[in-house]
Design an enzyme around this catalytic site. Structure first.
Site, PDB file in Angstrom:
ATOM      1  N   ARG A 195       0.821  -1.223   0.000  1.00 11.39           N
ATOM      2  CA  ARG A 195       0.000   0.000   0.000  1.00 11.39           C
ATOM      3  C   ARG A 195       0.853   1.270   0.000  1.00 11.39           C
ATOM      4  O   ARG A 195       0.518   2.257   0.662  1.00 11.39           O
ATOM      5  CB  ARG A 195      -0.966   0.018   1.201  1.00 11.39           C
ATOM      6  CG  ARG A 195      -1.929  -1.132   1.233  1.00 11.39           C
ATOM      7  CD  ARG A 195      -2.943  -1.093   0.083  1.00 11.39           C
ATOM      8  NE  ARG A 195      -3.747  -2.297   0.115  1.00 11.39           N
ATOM      9  CZ  ARG A 195      -3.465  -3.395  -0.599  1.00 11.39           C
ATOM     10  NH1 ARG A 195      -2.439  -3.417  -1.438  1.00 11.39           N
ATOM     11  NH2 ARG A 195      -4.221  -4.458  -0.508  1.00 11.39           N
ATOM     12  N   SER A 246     -11.014  -1.105   3.671  1.00 11.30           N
ATOM     13  CA  SER A 246     -10.277  -1.463   4.888  1.00 11.30           C
ATOM     14  C   SER A 246      -9.720  -0.192   5.511  1.00 11.30           C
ATOM     15  O   SER A 246      -9.002   0.556   4.849  1.00 11.30           O
ATOM     16  CB  SER A 246      -9.110  -2.393   4.562  1.00 11.30           C
ATOM     17  OG  SER A 246      -9.610  -3.583   4.025  1.00 11.30           O
ATOM     18  N   GLU A 298      -4.969   2.794   6.717  1.00 11.20           N
ATOM     19  CA  GLU A 298      -4.725   2.685   5.269  1.00 11.20           C
ATOM     20  C   GLU A 298      -5.346   3.900   4.578  1.00 11.20           C
ATOM     21  O   GLU A 298      -4.871   4.351   3.554  1.00 11.20           O
ATOM     22  CB  GLU A 298      -5.334   1.378   4.736  1.00 11.20           C
ATOM     23  CG  GLU A 298      -5.142   1.203   3.248  1.00 11.20           C
ATOM     24  CD  GLU A 298      -5.563  -0.183   2.750  1.00 11.20           C
ATOM     25  OE1 GLU A 298      -5.302  -1.185   3.442  1.00 11.20           O
ATOM     26  OE2 GLU A 298      -6.162  -0.233   1.670  1.00 11.20           O
TER      27      GLU A 298
HETATM   28  C1  LIG Z   1     -15.855  -0.594  -0.604  1.00  8.02           C
HETATM   29  C2  LIG Z   1     -14.378  -0.376  -0.805  1.00  8.02           C
HETATM   30  C3  LIG Z   1     -13.566  -1.463  -1.101  1.00  8.02           C
HETATM   31  C4  LIG Z   1     -12.181  -1.280  -1.279  1.00  8.02           C
HETATM   32  N1  LIG Z   1     -11.414  -2.361  -1.581  1.00  8.02           N
HETATM   33  C5  LIG Z   1     -10.081  -2.186  -1.761  1.00  8.02           C
HETATM   34  C6  LIG Z   1      -9.253  -3.308  -2.086  1.00  8.02           C
HETATM   35  O1  LIG Z   1      -9.701  -4.440  -2.229  1.00  8.02           O
HETATM   36  N2  LIG Z   1      -7.916  -3.077  -2.251  1.00  8.02           N
HETATM   37  C7  LIG Z   1      -7.368  -1.835  -2.112  1.00  8.02           C
HETATM   38  O2  LIG Z   1      -6.145  -1.693  -2.282  1.00  8.02           O
HETATM   39  N3  LIG Z   1      -8.142  -0.765  -1.809  1.00  8.02           N
HETATM   40  C8  LIG Z   1      -9.465  -0.909  -1.632  1.00  8.02           C
HETATM   41  N4  LIG Z   1     -10.244   0.173  -1.328  1.00  8.02           N
HETATM   42  C9  LIG Z   1      -9.609   1.494  -1.144  1.00  8.02           C
HETATM   43  C10 LIG Z   1      -9.503   2.351  -2.421  1.00  8.02           C
HETATM   44  O3  LIG Z   1     -10.502   2.029  -3.364  1.00  8.02           O
HETATM   45  C11 LIG Z   1      -8.118   2.215  -3.052  1.00  8.02           C
HETATM   46  O4  LIG Z   1      -7.104   2.638  -2.148  1.00  8.02           O
HETATM   47  C12 LIG Z   1      -7.988   3.028  -4.353  1.00  8.02           C
HETATM   48  O5  LIG Z   1      -6.742   2.739  -4.931  1.00  8.02           O
HETATM   49  C13 LIG Z   1      -8.073   4.533  -4.119  1.00  8.02           C
HETATM   50  O6  LIG Z   1      -8.236   5.141  -5.391  1.00  8.02           O
HETATM   51  P1  LIG Z   1      -8.988   6.535  -5.530  1.00  8.02           P
HETATM   52  O7  LIG Z   1      -8.946   6.928  -6.950  1.00  8.02           O
HETATM   53  O8  LIG Z   1     -10.335   6.477  -4.903  1.00  8.02           O
HETATM   54  O9  LIG Z   1      -8.011   7.451  -4.671  1.00  8.02           O
HETATM   55  P2  LIG Z   1      -8.417   8.652  -3.705  1.00  8.02           P
HETATM   56  O10 LIG Z   1      -9.138   8.120  -2.515  1.00  8.02           O
HETATM   57  O11 LIG Z   1      -9.070   9.729  -4.485  1.00  8.02           O
HETATM   58  O12 LIG Z   1      -6.972   9.122  -3.237  1.00  8.02           O
HETATM   59  C14 LIG Z   1      -6.146   8.263  -2.472  1.00  8.02           C
HETATM   60  C15 LIG Z   1      -4.745   8.895  -2.450  1.00  8.02           C
HETATM   61  O13 LIG Z   1      -4.212   8.849  -3.767  1.00  8.02           O
HETATM   62  C16 LIG Z   1      -3.848  10.153  -4.196  1.00  8.02           C
HETATM   63  N5  LIG Z   1      -4.127  10.256  -5.629  1.00  8.02           N
HETATM   64  C17 LIG Z   1      -5.288   9.969  -6.285  1.00  8.02           C
HETATM   65  N6  LIG Z   1      -5.133  10.143  -7.615  1.00  8.02           N
HETATM   66  C18 LIG Z   1      -3.865  10.558  -7.812  1.00  8.02           C
HETATM   67  C19 LIG Z   1      -3.111  10.911  -8.965  1.00  8.02           C
HETATM   68  N7  LIG Z   1      -3.622  10.880 -10.206  1.00  8.02           N
HETATM   69  N8  LIG Z   1      -1.814  11.270  -8.793  1.00  8.02           N
HETATM   70  C20 LIG Z   1      -1.262  11.330  -7.549  1.00  8.02           C
HETATM   71  N9  LIG Z   1      -1.936  11.018  -6.414  1.00  8.02           N
HETATM   72  C21 LIG Z   1      -3.218  10.625  -6.550  1.00  8.02           C
HETATM   73  C22 LIG Z   1      -4.694  11.109  -3.368  1.00  8.02           C
HETATM   74  O14 LIG Z   1      -4.072  12.386  -3.210  1.00  8.02           O
HETATM   75  C23 LIG Z   1      -4.790  10.378  -2.040  1.00  8.02           C
HETATM   76  O15 LIG Z   1      -3.685  10.667  -1.215  1.00  8.02           O
HETATM   77  C24 LIG Z   1     -11.619   0.010  -1.152  1.00  8.02           C
HETATM   78  C25 LIG Z   1     -12.460   1.116  -0.868  1.00  8.02           C
HETATM   79  C26 LIG Z   1     -13.819   0.920  -0.699  1.00  8.02           C
HETATM   80  C27 LIG Z   1     -14.702   2.112  -0.406  1.00  8.02           C
END
Ligand SMILES: Cc1cc2nc3c(=O)[nH]c(=O)nc-3n(C[C@H](O)[C@H](O)[C@H](O)COP(=O)(O)OP(=O)(O)OC[C@H]3O[C@@H](n4cnc5c(N)ncnc54)[C@H](O)[C@@H]3O)c2cc1C
Length: 290
Positions: A162, A212, A282
């Site tokens: 992560r 998580s 996380e």
């Molecule tokens: C129901 C549910 C299930 C999930 N299951 C999983 C799973 O199985 N495995 C897992 O790993 N995660 C899981 N997650 C967590 C999440 O979906 C992941 O961490 C995902 O990668 C976050 O992506 P996001 O686009 O929503 O990022 P955001 O939440 O928008 O941002 C997360 C971080 O990434 C940074 N960021 C976003 N885009 C960029 C970019 N283009 N450049 C630089 N920095 C950036 C942001 O500044 C922030 O610090 C889950 C979440 C939910 C709600």
């Protein structure tokens, strides 16, 4: 203009947890050029800037964000080039998995159902069910903090559990390329459906959450420790430790960011007191100072 802007706009509706105050500027670039342009413009204005994807892993405070929240959800584009998938930062991880499957490419099935974007996924090295993005990324097109474009191969992306160099160095992900193996289309879709069924059976997808809440501590599972400490169902305000999966904190009933943060603190302190294991969030917690 290569991006659209909403001023003084609520963040809760666009976040997975449905909490957080207002953003001074909520900015939606249309493409990667617009993303670079938006970052440059707001930095030049002296504003704080954060780039987000689907906000499925981020908690903004109730006081909001006093600067520009740049949302990549419109920065789309996905293509197959010489057998390699190239995806823009705002493509969802589920679209990436579907695109691979439609092209009979195997190896990204685990992404299906992770509700984030390619950019957020690279930042976090998202993973599930034994897979993680680091296993499939070939290289990444980034903006460095001086807004110069750089391309880094997977070996220089600093992937760990992560984590990635993107977080450490303050890079912005513009796009990434992914290498897969040839597979059988129907079998790939069957595997994706099977993983989605596992998610639905084990996760409280009917409530807002960030997935998580805590990272997996060495040698343990966060959810099992939380359950063992009798914390399932414990709540602060409208936030609750899910009864279905103790690793998830859910927004059960109009929670505020303060409720969620207080519950995260309560859970980590209780688990540490009872087991000696420190839980590390996380989810990305944005401080009141940004
Ligand atoms: C129901 C549910 C299930 C999930 N299951 C999983 C799973 O199985 N495995 C897992 O790993 N995660 C899981 N997650 C967590 C999440 O979906 C992941 O961490 C995902 O990668 C976050 O992506 P996001 O686009 O929503 O990022 P955001 O939440 O928008 O941002 C997360 C971080 O990434 C940074 N960021 C976003 N885009 C960029 C970019 N283009 N450049 C630089 N920095 C950036 C942001 O500044 C922030 O610090 C889950 C979440 C939910 C709600």
């Amino acid at each position: 203009m290569s991006f659209t802007v909403k001023e003084n706009s609520p963040l809760a509706p666009i976040t997975g947890m449905r909490v957080g105050g207002k953003a001074k500027y909520l900015v939606f670039p249309r493409d990667t050029a617009g993303l670079a342009d938006a970052i440059r413009r707001y930095k030049e204005k002296g504003e704080k800037v954060i780039v987000v994807g689907n906000c499925s892993n981020i908690i903004f405070p109730d006081s909001g964000f006093d600067g520009a929240v740049i949302v990549t959800s419109c920065v789309k584009g996905i293509a197959l080039r010489s057998g390699v998938i190239v995806a823009a930062c705002g493509e969802t991880l589920s679209s990436l998995a579907r695109f691979a499957a439609n092209n009979s490419l195997a190896g990204l099935e685990f992404c299906y159902g992770i509700p984030g974007t390619v950019g957020g996924g690279i930042f976090m090295n998202a993973g599930a069910y034994g897979g993680e993005l680091s296993q499939r990324v070939r290289e990444c097109l980034l903006l460095d903090p001086d807004l110069e474009e750089i391309t880094l191969p997977v070996s220089e992306l600093g992937f760990g559990y992560r984590k990635s160099v993107v977080a450490e160095k303050g890079y912005t992900v513009l796009s990434a390329s992914f290498e897969c193996e040839n597979g059988e289309r129907e079998a790939i879709f069957r595997q994706m459906d099977a993983l989605m069924a596992r998610r639905k059976a084990s996760q409280p997808l009917e409530y807002p959450s960030c997935g998580s809440t805590f990272k997996r501590p060495e040698g343990h599972y966060a959810g099992a420790l939380i359950e063992q400490c009798g914390l399932k169902g414990v709540s602060v305000g409208g936030a609750e430790v899910s009864q279905k999966h103790a690793g998830f904190i859910i927004n059960k009933n109009n929670a505020t960011a303060s409720d969620v943060l207080a519950l995260i603190k309560l859970v980590s302190e209780t688990v540490y007191a009872q087991t000696g294991v420190r839980l590390e969030p996380e989810v990305r917690i944005i401080g009141a100072e940004g």
